[in-house]
Design a protein around this motif. Structure first.
Motif, PDB file in Angstrom:
ATOM      1  N   LYS A  66       0.821  -1.212   0.000  1.00  0.00           N
ATOM      2  CA  LYS A  66       0.000   0.000   0.000  1.00  0.00           C
ATOM      3  C   LYS A  66       0.863   1.274   0.000  1.00  0.00           C
ATOM      4  CE  LYS A  66      -3.661  -2.626   0.494  1.00  0.00           C
ATOM      5  NZ  LYS A  66      -4.560  -2.892  -0.643  1.00  0.00           N
ATOM      6  N   VAL A  67       1.632   1.461   1.076  1.00  0.00           N
ATOM      7  CA  VAL A  67       2.368   2.715   1.268  1.00  0.00           C
ATOM      8  C   VAL A  67       3.535   2.848   0.293  1.00  0.00           C
ATOM      9  CG1 VAL A  67       3.663   4.121   2.922  1.00  0.00           C
ATOM     10  CG2 VAL A  67       1.696   2.764   3.699  1.00  0.00           C
ATOM     11  N   LEU A  68       4.359   1.802   0.184  1.00  0.00           N
ATOM     12  CA  LEU A  68       5.513   1.886  -0.717  1.00  0.00           C
ATOM     13  C   LEU A  68       5.075   1.992  -2.174  1.00  0.00           C
ATOM     14  CD1 LEU A  68       8.143  -0.579   0.809  1.00  0.00           C
ATOM     15  CD2 LEU A  68       7.758   1.853   1.267  1.00  0.00           C
ATOM     16  N   LEU A  69       3.959   1.359  -2.504  1.00  0.00           N
ATOM     17  CA  LEU A  69       3.436   1.462  -3.862  1.00  0.00           C
ATOM     18  C   LEU A  69       3.062   2.908  -4.192  1.00  0.00           C
ATOM     19  CD1 LEU A  69       2.492   0.163  -6.482  1.00  0.00           C
ATOM     20  CD2 LEU A  69       0.306  -0.336  -5.383  1.00  0.00           C
ATOM     21  N   ARG A  70       2.384   3.576  -3.258  1.00  0.00           N
ATOM     22  CA  ARG A  70       1.996   4.961  -3.489  1.00  0.00           C
ATOM     23  C   ARG A  70       3.220   5.877  -3.521  1.00  0.00           C
ATOM     24  NH1 ARG A  70      -1.903   2.064  -2.171  1.00  0.00           N
ATOM     25  NH2 ARG A  70      -4.112   2.604  -2.238  1.00  0.00           N
ATOM     26  N   ALA A  71       4.211   5.591  -2.679  1.00  0.00           N
ATOM     27  CA  ALA A  71       5.448   6.374  -2.703  1.00  0.00           C
ATOM     28  C   ALA A  71       6.146   6.231  -4.051  1.00  0.00           C
ATOM     29  CB  ALA A  71       6.378   5.911  -1.578  1.00  0.00           C
ATOM     30  N   ALA A  72       6.129   5.028  -4.611  1.00  0.00           N
ATOM     31  CA  ALA A  72       6.758   4.796  -5.914  1.00  0.00           C
ATOM     32  C   ALA A  72       6.039   5.569  -7.013  1.00  0.00           C
ATOM     33  CB  ALA A  72       6.755   3.296  -6.230  1.00  0.00           C
ATOM     34  N   ILE A  73       4.698   5.603  -6.955  1.00  0.00           N
ATOM     35  CA  ILE A  73       3.937   6.347  -7.963  1.00  0.00           C
ATOM     36  C   ILE A  73       4.231   7.843  -7.858  1.00  0.00           C
ATOM     37  CG2 ILE A  73       1.618   6.982  -8.721  1.00  0.00           C
ATOM     38  CD1 ILE A  73       0.694   4.214  -7.824  1.00  0.00           C
ATOM     39  N   ILE A  74       4.343   8.345  -6.629  1.00  0.00           N
ATOM     40  CA  ILE A  74       4.675   9.760  -6.433  1.00  0.00           C
ATOM     41  C   ILE A  74       6.039  10.065  -7.048  1.00  0.00           C
ATOM     42  CG2 ILE A  74       5.280  11.498  -4.692  1.00  0.00           C
ATOM     43  CD1 ILE A  74       3.133  10.195  -2.886  1.00  0.00           C
ATOM     44  N   LEU A  75       7.034   9.245  -6.754  1.00  0.00           N
ATOM     45  CA  LEU A  75       8.375   9.457  -7.309  1.00  0.00           C
ATOM     46  C   LEU A  75       8.393   9.274  -8.823  1.00  0.00           C
ATOM     47  CD1 LEU A  75      10.627   7.673  -4.645  1.00  0.00           C
ATOM     48  CD2 LEU A  75      10.394  10.129  -5.052  1.00  0.00           C
ATOM     49  N   TYR A  76       7.479   8.449  -9.336  1.00  0.00           N
ATOM     50  CA  TYR A  76       7.388   8.228 -10.781  1.00  0.00           C
ATOM     51  C   TYR A  76       7.093   9.534 -11.514  1.00  0.00           C
ATOM     52  CZ  TYR A  76       6.507   5.474 -15.009  1.00  0.00           C
ATOM     53  OH  TYR A  76       6.573   4.926 -16.275  1.00  0.00           O
ATOM     54  N   GLY A  77       6.479  10.482 -10.792  1.00  0.00           N
ATOM     55  CA  GLY A  77       6.198  11.787 -11.392  1.00  0.00           C
ATOM     56  C   GLY A  77       7.456  12.510 -11.844  1.00  0.00           C
ATOM     57  N   LEU A  78       8.595  12.189 -11.237  1.00  0.00           N
ATOM     58  CA  LEU A  78       9.865  12.823 -11.625  1.00  0.00           C
ATOM     59  C   LEU A  78      10.333  12.373 -13.008  1.00  0.00           C
ATOM     60  CD1 LEU A  78      11.805  12.657  -8.230  1.00  0.00           C
ATOM     61  CD2 LEU A  78      10.917  14.710  -9.355  1.00  0.00           C
ATOM     62  N   LYS A  79       9.723  11.333 -13.539  1.00  0.00           N
ATOM     63  CA  LYS A  79      10.057  10.877 -14.891  1.00  0.00           C
ATOM     64  C   LYS A  79       9.329  11.699 -15.957  1.00  0.00           C
ATOM     65  CE  LYS A  79      10.808   6.022 -13.541  1.00  0.00           C
ATOM     66  NZ  LYS A  79      12.205   5.855 -13.968  1.00  0.00           N
ATOM     67  N   LEU A  80       8.351  12.473 -15.522  1.00  0.00           N
ATOM     68  CA  LEU A  80       7.527  13.230 -16.468  1.00  0.00           C
ATOM     69  C   LEU A  80       7.936  14.695 -16.494  1.00  0.00           C
ATOM     70  CD1 LEU A  80       5.076  13.533 -18.358  1.00  0.00           C
ATOM     71  CD2 LEU A  80       3.647  13.806 -16.326  1.00  0.00           C
ATOM     72  N   ALA A 151      -1.590  -7.480  -9.188  1.00  0.00           N
ATOM     73  CA  ALA A 151      -0.336  -8.187  -9.437  1.00  0.00           C
ATOM     74  C   ALA A 151      -0.381  -8.969 -10.747  1.00  0.00           C
ATOM     75  CB  ALA A 151      -0.015  -9.114  -8.275  1.00  0.00           C
ATOM     76  N   VAL A 152      -1.471  -9.684 -10.971  1.00  0.00           N
ATOM     77  CA  VAL A 152      -1.601 -10.469 -12.200  1.00  0.00           C
ATOM     78  C   VAL A 152      -1.603  -9.557 -13.424  1.00  0.00           C
ATOM     79  CG1 VAL A 152      -3.198 -11.905 -13.539  1.00  0.00           C
ATOM     80  CG2 VAL A 152      -2.739 -12.453 -11.154  1.00  0.00           C
ATOM     81  N   LEU A 285      12.994   0.247  -7.155  1.00  0.00           N
ATOM     82  CA  LEU A 285      13.104  -0.648  -6.008  1.00  0.00           C
ATOM     83  C   LEU A 285      11.808  -0.671  -5.199  1.00  0.00           C
ATOM     84  CD1 LEU A 285      14.725  -2.468  -4.089  1.00  0.00           C
ATOM     85  CD2 LEU A 285      15.527  -0.386  -2.932  1.00  0.00           C
ATOM     86  N   LEU A 286      11.246   0.507  -4.913  1.00  0.00           N
ATOM     87  CA  LEU A 286       9.994   0.577  -4.149  1.00  0.00           C
ATOM     88  C   LEU A 286       8.855  -0.097  -4.909  1.00  0.00           C
ATOM     89  CD1 LEU A 286      10.123   4.250  -2.779  1.00  0.00           C
ATOM     90  CD2 LEU A 286      10.632   2.136  -1.546  1.00  0.00           C
ATOM     91  N   LEU A 287       8.811   0.138  -6.222  1.00  0.00           N
ATOM     92  CA  LEU A 287       7.759  -0.468  -7.033  1.00  0.00           C
ATOM     93  C   LEU A 287       7.928  -1.990  -7.073  1.00  0.00           C
ATOM     94  CD1 LEU A 287       5.306   0.336  -8.686  1.00  0.00           C
ATOM     95  CD2 LEU A 287       6.774   0.554 -10.694  1.00  0.00           C
ATOM     96  N   THR A 288       9.176  -2.452  -7.114  1.00  0.00           N
ATOM     97  CA  THR A 288       9.440  -3.891  -7.116  1.00  0.00           C
ATOM     98  C   THR A 288       9.025  -4.521  -5.790  1.00  0.00           C
ATOM     99  OG1 THR A 288      11.339  -3.538  -8.603  1.00  0.00           O
ATOM    100  CG2 THR A 288      11.219  -5.649  -7.447  1.00  0.00           C
ATOM    101  N   MET A 289       9.343  -3.860  -4.661  1.00  0.00           N
ATOM    102  CA  MET A 289       8.917  -4.360  -3.347  1.00  0.00           C
ATOM    103  C   MET A 289       7.398  -4.433  -3.269  1.00  0.00           C
ATOM    104  SD  MET A 289      11.627  -2.277  -0.917  1.00  0.00           S
ATOM    105  CE  MET A 289      10.896  -2.824   0.638  1.00  0.00           C
ATOM    106  N   ALA A 290       6.730  -3.426  -3.820  1.00  0.00           N
ATOM    107  CA  ALA A 290       5.267  -3.414  -3.813  1.00  0.00           C
ATOM    108  C   ALA A 290       4.706  -4.553  -4.664  1.00  0.00           C
ATOM    109  CB  ALA A 290       4.753  -2.068  -4.319  1.00  0.00           C
TER     110      ALA A 290
END
Length: 329
Positions: A66-80, A151-152, A285-290
């Motif tokens: 839950k939390v790490l997944l959302r943190a990864a999405i937030i950081l993903y914004g830096l790719k845009l 996940a699937v 890494l965070l997205l992979t853990m999620a």
């Protein structure tokens, strides 16, 4: 209380441990095409089928999901880089909107016709139309998808994207199009950012630049797409009397990170060399853990009968989008 805290941290470390293994395996020949995300889901899936779900570590694993997944999405914004999309990619935005609309609406219609699992079909449509795992993870809580469905869906998108990107590499020398057009085609039709880079990089720097620009124009549309889903779900639930859809506040973080990358970093603030690469690796890494945490929820007995039709549908949709984009590129 102390035992519960230890189990919480052990759960997080458990997902980190498998993530590190996934990164290592992803460097091996053959696995480089699949990447750490898909590798992580495969490892988590295998673990679940052999050993079952590690219930004692549930709190930490759920934190990763839950939390790490959302943190990864937030950081993903830096790719845009929004500024780049607005100044150079406006013509691509309209094509991206067509691709996203076609992927989602066609997935929905075919799921209705062939009575496929609607949640899986919609997540796969979003992943195909926008940006793979990140898009699926952003939309999943809005449509109240189960963790195993998320996940699937990510696993299927990773598989299809890898197959399609390798196919693009094979046929590129025989296509009657220039390198830039090939890059745009890759960016508008392939599933993940990594798949776009894999397919376009051999065509040269200019082709890769246009491919990534085309892909970023699709990522840019993730936020308005999420708001459309929120509106649709709330409208649907107002008729059925179901619980309201919670606003995904992590999208605000995604937007802020995008604005930060677009108008602050590199302009008002210059980061030390290598910082953005470090943040990008942390995001992965965070997205992979999620994904590991989500993958542990996949029960083969429950999912086997539900995945075949959505997989067939999204495979057909992916082919159709590839052909359509090739024509309109």
């Amino acid at each position: 209380m102390r035992a519960e805290k230890l189990q919480f941290w052990y759960g997080i470390l458990f997902t980190l441990f498998i993530a590190v293994i996934s990164f290592g395996i992803a460097q091996l020949p053959g696995f480089t095409y699949i990447g750490p995300l898909a590798t992580a889901i495969i490892l988590a899936f295998i673990y679940r089928q052999i050993f079952g779900y590690p219930d004692r570590l549930r709190s930490g694993i759920q934190f990763s999901a839950k939390v790490l997944l959302r943190a990864a999405i937030i950081l993903y914004g830096l790719k845009l880089n929004i500024d780049t999309v607005f100044t150079e990619g406006l013509p691509l935005l309209m094509k991206s909107a067509i691709v996203i609309a076609l992927a989602i609406l066609l997935s929905y219609a075919l799921a209705k016709i062939f009575k496929a699992d609607m949640t899986l079909s919609m997540l796969l449509g979003v992943g195909t139309g926008v940006c793979g795992a990140a898009a699926i993870a952003a939309v999943a809580p809005i449509i109240k998808a189960k963790d195993e469905d998320t996940a699937v869906s990510v696993g299927i998108i990773a598989l299809l994207g890898t197959v399609f990107s390798i196919f693009y590499l094979i046929i590129r020398p025989y296509l009657p199009i220039g390198d830039v057009a090939y890059g745009v085609w890759s960016g508008l039709s392939l599933h993940e950012l990594a798949h776009v880079a894999l397919a376009a990089e051999p065509a040269g720097e200019e082709a890769l630049a246009f491919a990534l620009l085309a892909k970023l124009s699709r990522v840019f549309l993730l936020v308005p797409l999420c708001f459309i889903f929120i509106w649709y779900m709330r409208r649907k639930q107002s008729r059925t009397g179901e619980a309201k859809v919670a606003f995904p506040y992590f999208l605000i973080g995604f937007i802020l990170m995008s604005l930060l990358n677009s108008y602050v970093l590199g302009n008002a603030v210059v980061l030390p060399e290598g910082t953005m690469d470090l943040i990008s690796n942390l995001t992965t890494l965070l997205l992979t853990m999620a994904m590991i945490a989500l993958g542990l929820n996949i029960n083969m007995k429950d999912m086997a009968g539900r995945t075949l039709r959505p997989f067939a549908i999204i495979f057909f949709v992916s082919i159709l989008i590839s052909v359509m984009v090739y024509i309109i590129k």
